[in-house]
Motif scaffolding. Structure first.
Motif, mmCIF file in Angstrom:
data_model
loop_
_atom_site.group_PDB
_atom_site.id
_atom_site.type_symbol
_atom_site.label_atom_id
_atom_site.label_comp_id
_atom_site.label_asym_id
_atom_site.label_seq_id
_atom_site.Cartn_x
_atom_site.Cartn_y
_atom_site.Cartn_z
ATOM 1 N N VAL A 19 0.973 -1.238 -0.116
ATOM 2 C CA VAL A 19 -0.042 -0.046 -0.006
ATOM 3 C C VAL A 19 1.097 1.308 0.135
ATOM 4 N N MET A 20 1.965 1.260 0.895
ATOM 5 C CA MET A 20 2.580 2.386 0.939
ATOM 6 C C MET A 20 3.410 2.795 -0.403
ATOM 7 N N ALA A 21 3.882 1.568 -0.847
ATOM 8 C CA ALA A 21 4.796 1.656 -2.172
ATOM 9 C C ALA A 21 3.812 2.339 -3.307
ATOM 10 N N LEU A 22 2.568 1.608 -3.472
ATOM 11 C CA LEU A 22 1.463 2.396 -4.346
ATOM 12 C C LEU A 22 1.426 3.656 -4.142
ATOM 13 N N PHE A 23 1.174 4.036 -2.978
ATOM 14 C CA PHE A 23 0.607 5.480 -2.719
ATOM 15 C C PHE A 23 1.826 6.253 -2.985
ATOM 16 N N PHE A 24 3.070 6.060 -2.459
ATOM 17 C CA PHE A 24 4.161 7.051 -2.897
ATOM 18 C C PHE A 24 4.731 7.058 -4.210
ATOM 19 N N GLY A 25 4.626 5.818 -4.667
ATOM 20 C CA GLY A 25 4.928 5.565 -5.994
ATOM 21 C C GLY A 25 4.103 6.352 -7.183
ATOM 22 N N THR A 26 2.811 6.507 -6.662
ATOM 23 C CA THR A 26 1.461 7.403 -7.650
ATOM 24 C C THR A 26 2.080 9.017 -7.359
ATOM 25 N N ILE A 27 2.250 9.146 -6.358
ATOM 26 C CA ILE A 27 2.906 10.757 -5.955
ATOM 27 C C ILE A 27 4.019 11.082 -6.834
ATOM 28 N N ILE A 28 4.933 10.354 -6.657
ATOM 29 C CA ILE A 28 6.407 10.363 -7.342
ATOM 30 C C ILE A 28 6.279 10.406 -8.754
ATOM 31 N N GLY A 29 5.502 9.380 -9.247
ATOM 32 C CA GLY A 29 5.177 9.619 -10.680
ATOM 33 C C GLY A 29 4.502 10.576 -11.271
ATOM 34 N N MET A 34 4.559 15.950 -14.202
ATOM 35 C CA MET A 34 4.302 17.308 -14.116
ATOM 36 C C MET A 34 5.683 18.301 -14.420
ATOM 37 N N ALA A 35 6.771 17.753 -13.706
ATOM 38 C CA ALA A 35 8.158 18.245 -13.922
ATOM 39 C C ALA A 35 8.651 18.219 -15.124
ATOM 40 N N THR A 36 8.400 17.095 -15.856
ATOM 41 C CA THR A 36 8.847 16.942 -17.440
ATOM 42 C C THR A 36 7.944 17.865 -18.350
#
Length: 167
Positions: A19-29, A34-36
């Motif tokens: 759950v944590m990996a999916l949550f933070f992975g989505t935010i980072i993705g 957006m930065a790109t």
């Protein structure tokens, strides 16, 4: 047998890690995406060096006053895909020009900007058929007169092009 099918599942540490990996992975993705996009779009840069532009301001104001004192009037049109320009003196008579340079700029995206040299037409005006799309354009014109003036006549227009003509 039925109790075995509906037995509650246990929530383990591995589940929480997922759950944590999916949550933070989505935010980072999303942040990377957006930065790109931000890096590939309009930079917001209007002048290369704002200090130098500020120092040149008074000189540009003096040039504009000199130009206004001449009483000349530029006539720019864009109809059926043809950009046309002529310069008239204070009495309305055409001024003979050596050349006319026009820069077409998008207000917020420099990838389509182009500078074109207009060609003398049979009627004495200068014209060109640029390949520009519909939308808002900033048109910066420099007309070089035969009259011996040391500076070009400068003029700016903001136009909306729709189906090859100014709207």
């Amino acid at each position: 047998m039925i109790g075995h099918i509906f037995r509650p599942k246990t929530f383990t540490g591995w589940h929480m890690l997922g759950v944590m990996a999916l949550f933070f992975g989505t935010i980072i993705g999303v942040n990377v995406t957006m930065a790109t996009f931000a890096g590939k779009s309009w930079t917001g840069l209007v002048v290369q060096n704002s200090y130098v532009a500020g120092q040149e301001f008074n000189e540009k104001v003096a040039e504009a006053r000199e130009q206004d004192a001449l009483g000349w009037k530029g006539v720019f049109s864009f109809e059926r895909g043809v950009a046309r320009y002529r310069l008239l003196d204070a009495s309305g008579a055409p001024i003979r020009l050596e050349g006319v340079s026009v820069m077409f700029r998008r207000p917020s995206y420099e990838a389509e900007d182009m500078t074109l040299e207009l060609l003398r037409a049979a009627d004495g005006s200068f014209a060109i058929t640029p390949q520009i799309g519909d939308g808002l354009w900033l048109v910066d014109i420099q007309a070089f007169a035969d009259s011996g003036t040391s500076r070009p006549f400068r003029e700016n227009h903001r136009v909306e092009i729709v189906k090859g003509s100014v709207r």
